[in-house]
Design a protein around this motif. Structure first.
Motif, mmCIF file in Angstrom:
data_model
loop_
_atom_site.group_PDB
_atom_site.id
_atom_site.type_symbol
_atom_site.label_atom_id
_atom_site.label_comp_id
_atom_site.label_asym_id
_atom_site.label_seq_id
_atom_site.Cartn_x
_atom_site.Cartn_y
_atom_site.Cartn_z
ATOM 1 N N ASN A 1 0.822 -1.204 0.000
ATOM 2 C CA ASN A 1 0.000 0.000 0.000
ATOM 3 C C ASN A 1 0.857 1.257 0.000
ATOM 4 O O ASN A 1 0.615 2.205 -0.765
ATOM 5 C CB ASN A 1 -0.919 0.016 1.231
ATOM 6 N N ALA A 2 1.862 1.280 0.876
ATOM 7 C CA ALA A 2 2.727 2.457 0.960
ATOM 8 C C ALA A 2 3.470 2.673 -0.348
ATOM 9 O O ALA A 2 3.648 3.819 -0.795
ATOM 10 C CB ALA A 2 3.709 2.294 2.120
ATOM 11 N N GLU A 3 3.912 1.586 -0.976
ATOM 12 C CA GLU A 3 4.605 1.711 -2.260
ATOM 13 C C GLU A 3 3.677 2.311 -3.307
ATOM 14 O O GLU A 3 4.086 3.132 -4.132
ATOM 15 C CB GLU A 3 5.110 0.340 -2.697
ATOM 16 N N SER A 4 2.399 1.945 -3.249
ATOM 17 C CA SER A 4 1.454 2.433 -4.253
ATOM 18 C C SER A 4 1.076 3.897 -4.046
ATOM 19 O O SER A 4 0.566 4.550 -4.963
ATOM 20 C CB SER A 4 0.183 1.579 -4.241
ATOM 21 N N VAL A 5 1.285 4.420 -2.840
ATOM 22 C CA VAL A 5 0.907 5.813 -2.565
ATOM 23 C C VAL A 5 1.677 6.776 -3.465
ATOM 24 O O VAL A 5 1.162 7.845 -3.832
ATOM 25 C CB VAL A 5 1.120 6.143 -1.077
ATOM 26 N N ALA A 6 2.887 6.411 -3.858
ATOM 27 C CA ALA A 6 3.644 7.279 -4.762
ATOM 28 C C ALA A 6 2.925 7.450 -6.097
ATOM 29 O O ALA A 6 2.954 8.531 -6.694
ATOM 30 C CB ALA A 6 5.046 6.719 -4.985
ATOM 31 N N ALA A 7 2.256 6.400 -6.569
ATOM 32 C CA ALA A 7 1.482 6.518 -7.810
ATOM 33 C C ALA A 7 0.303 7.460 -7.613
ATOM 34 O O ALA A 7 -0.056 8.233 -8.512
ATOM 35 C CB ALA A 7 1.002 5.138 -8.262
ATOM 36 N N LEU A 8 -0.337 7.397 -6.441
ATOM 37 C CA LEU A 8 -1.421 8.331 -6.146
ATOM 38 C C LEU A 8 -0.901 9.761 -6.133
ATOM 39 O O LEU A 8 -1.523 10.669 -6.699
ATOM 40 C CB LEU A 8 -2.049 7.983 -4.794
ATOM 41 N N HIS A 9 0.240 9.975 -5.513
ATOM 42 C CA HIS A 9 0.818 11.317 -5.492
ATOM 43 C C HIS A 9 1.140 11.807 -6.900
ATOM 44 O O HIS A 9 0.928 12.983 -7.228
ATOM 45 C CB HIS A 9 2.089 11.334 -4.639
ATOM 46 N N ALA A 10 1.656 10.907 -7.726
ATOM 47 C CA ALA A 10 1.959 11.295 -9.110
ATOM 48 C C ALA A 10 0.692 11.736 -9.829
ATOM 49 O O ALA A 10 0.699 12.703 -10.600
ATOM 50 C CB ALA A 10 2.630 10.135 -9.839
ATOM 51 N N ALA A 11 -0.417 11.031 -9.579
ATOM 52 C CA ALA A 11 -1.681 11.405 -10.213
ATOM 53 C C ALA A 11 -2.201 12.729 -9.670
ATOM 54 O O ALA A 11 -2.737 13.561 -10.423
ATOM 55 C CB ALA A 11 -2.711 10.303 -9.986
ATOM 56 N N LEU A 12 -2.042 12.954 -8.367
ATOM 57 C CA LEU A 12 -2.590 14.153 -7.741
ATOM 58 C C LEU A 12 -1.833 15.426 -8.115
ATOM 59 O O LEU A 12 -2.369 16.534 -7.941
ATOM 60 C CB LEU A 12 -2.578 13.995 -6.213
ATOM 61 N N ARG A 13 -0.620 15.299 -8.618
ATOM 62 C CA ARG A 13 0.175 16.504 -8.920
ATOM 63 C C ARG A 13 -0.555 17.467 -9.832
ATOM 64 O O ARG A 13 -0.383 18.682 -9.732
ATOM 65 C CB ARG A 13 1.517 16.111 -9.552
ATOM 66 N N ASP A 14 -1.370 16.944 -10.736
ATOM 67 C CA ASP A 14 -2.025 17.791 -11.729
ATOM 68 C C ASP A 14 -3.432 18.230 -11.323
ATOM 69 O O ASP A 14 -4.132 18.868 -12.111
ATOM 70 C CB ASP A 14 -2.107 17.056 -13.074
ATOM 71 N N TYR A 15 -3.860 17.896 -10.101
ATOM 72 C CA TYR A 15 -5.217 18.267 -9.701
ATOM 73 C C TYR A 15 -5.353 19.793 -9.704
ATOM 74 O O TYR A 15 -4.575 20.504 -9.060
ATOM 75 C CB TYR A 15 -5.528 17.715 -8.317
ATOM 76 N N PRO A 16 -6.349 20.334 -10.421
ATOM 77 C CA PRO A 16 -6.432 21.789 -10.590
ATOM 78 C C PRO A 16 -7.237 22.510 -9.514
ATOM 79 O O PRO A 16 -7.239 23.747 -9.474
ATOM 80 C CB PRO A 16 -7.142 21.920 -11.940
ATOM 81 N N GLY A 17 -7.909 21.780 -8.632
ATOM 82 C CA GLY A 17 -8.767 22.428 -7.650
ATOM 83 C C GLY A 17 -7.983 23.149 -6.567
ATOM 84 O O GLY A 17 -6.818 22.843 -6.297
ATOM 85 N N HIS A 18 -8.624 24.123 -5.950
ATOM 86 C CA HIS A 18 -7.995 24.887 -4.867
ATOM 87 C C HIS A 18 -8.081 24.100 -3.567
ATOM 88 O O HIS A 18 -9.144 23.624 -3.181
ATOM 89 C CB HIS A 18 -8.683 26.237 -4.689
#
Length: 316
Positions: free
Chosen positions: A129-146
């Motif tokens: 799970n912890a290893e996969s969190v980096a993929a979530l962070h990579a996806a979240l980098r482009d989130y445009p919301g405030h």
């Protein structure tokens, strides 16, 4: 002497939350005849059966009367999970059967999610799970919301909680409370000001992060694992999502970071978020009168905190 919620009062609160969820669900056009409580700690989570919809109703809050602030946070969660789902990230997204908005009913503010079958008997693999969190962070980098900076830390609640604990010496001793207050004076400026954080940790960078230990909030669905519970979505360093998980899971995250083009965890920032996480646990003791089981849940964290360096070894 602190007065704790009785089991009868706790049952009444759960019943009221379920009643509000059922009424809200029916008001949205759902068929609800057999509600089933799935979870009841900080929130009452109720399956509005036979509809394939789950309502999450927060019930143990630092500021229970501020429903507008809660609804703003809930809207952030609904927006970011829908955005992630639209990009193919495995996440529990808002229910498509109701409008994607928080619903206020009978003094509660709630959100609605799809009912997902759980993979029974599957043990969580926290390293994976912890290893996969980096993929979530990579996806979240482009989130445009405030999003607010370290809003997941909820500095007002930490300050209020430490104040309230001063009136409840049976929840925490005076020496422990004095230490917590001194630590907070050191850490608070870095929580309340993005500029102060960036000056203290140059080059770290911030981005949208889950906010609430995503390695422990991956739902083992019958059709695969899903990221869940983005109630504390926030801007912050990626280290925030690894607070208090320890060296083994930190190393697992770093493996995922290398694979996803993310930087490894920074030890100084980890010391900061770990110290801040411990203070949040101390301040959360102030909720124990409304959630008595917190005393048992948080006792190991308080015992561990007493063995750690002051403010995680940070200096002023």
């Amino acid at each position: 002497m602190t007065t704790f919620l009785t089991p009868h009062q706790r049952a009444d609160r759960t019943s009221a939350a379920v009643g509000a969820a059922v009424a809200a669900g029916r008001g949205l056009g759902l068929t609800v005849s057999e509600p089933v409580v799935l979870h009841d700690v900080f929130s009452v989570v109720v399956h509005l059966a036979p509809s394939p919809v789950v309502a999450r109703v927060p019930t143990a809050l630092p500021r229970p009367d501020d429903l507008d602030a809660l609804a703003r946070r809930q809207r952030d969660e609904l927006d970011v999970t829908r955005w992630l789902a639209d990009r193919g990230v495995p996440v529990i997204a808002p229910s498509p059967l109701v409008p994607r908005e928080p619903v206020k009913r009978d003094g509660y503010s709630m959100t609605f999610w799809p009912f997902v079958e759980e993979a029974r008997g599957k043990e969580p693999d926290y390293a994976a799970n912890a290893e996969s969190v980096a993929a979530l962070h990579a996806a979240l980098r482009d989130y445009p919301g405030h999003l607010g900076f370290l809003s997941a830390a909820d500095p007002d609640s930490i300050a209020d909680g430490l104040d309230r604990l001063g009136r409840h010496p049976d929840l925490i001793g005076p020496d422990d409370l004095d230490r917590a207050r001194r630590e907070w004076r050191l850490l608070e400026p870095l929580v309340r000001s993005q500029g102060a954080f960036e000056a203290r940790f140059p080059g770290i960078g911030i981005q949208p992060v889950h906010g609430d230990s995503p390695a422990a909030n991956i739902f083992n669905g019958a059709d695969g694992d899903l990221y869940a519970d983005f109630e504390l979505i926030t801007l912050g360093p990626v280290e925030w999502d690894l607070a208090a998980l320890g060296p083994e899971l930190e190393a697992a995250y770093d493996r995922g970071a290398r694979r996803n083009g993310m930087r490894p965890l920074d030890k100084d920032v980890l010391a900061f978020v770990n110290a801040l996480g411990m203070l949040r646990a101390i301040a959360t003791l102030a909720l124990a009168p409304r959630l008595p089981e917190l005393m048992e849940y948080l006792a190991p964290a308080v015992d561990h905190w007493r063995t750690t360096p002051f403010a995680g070894g940070m200096s002023g």
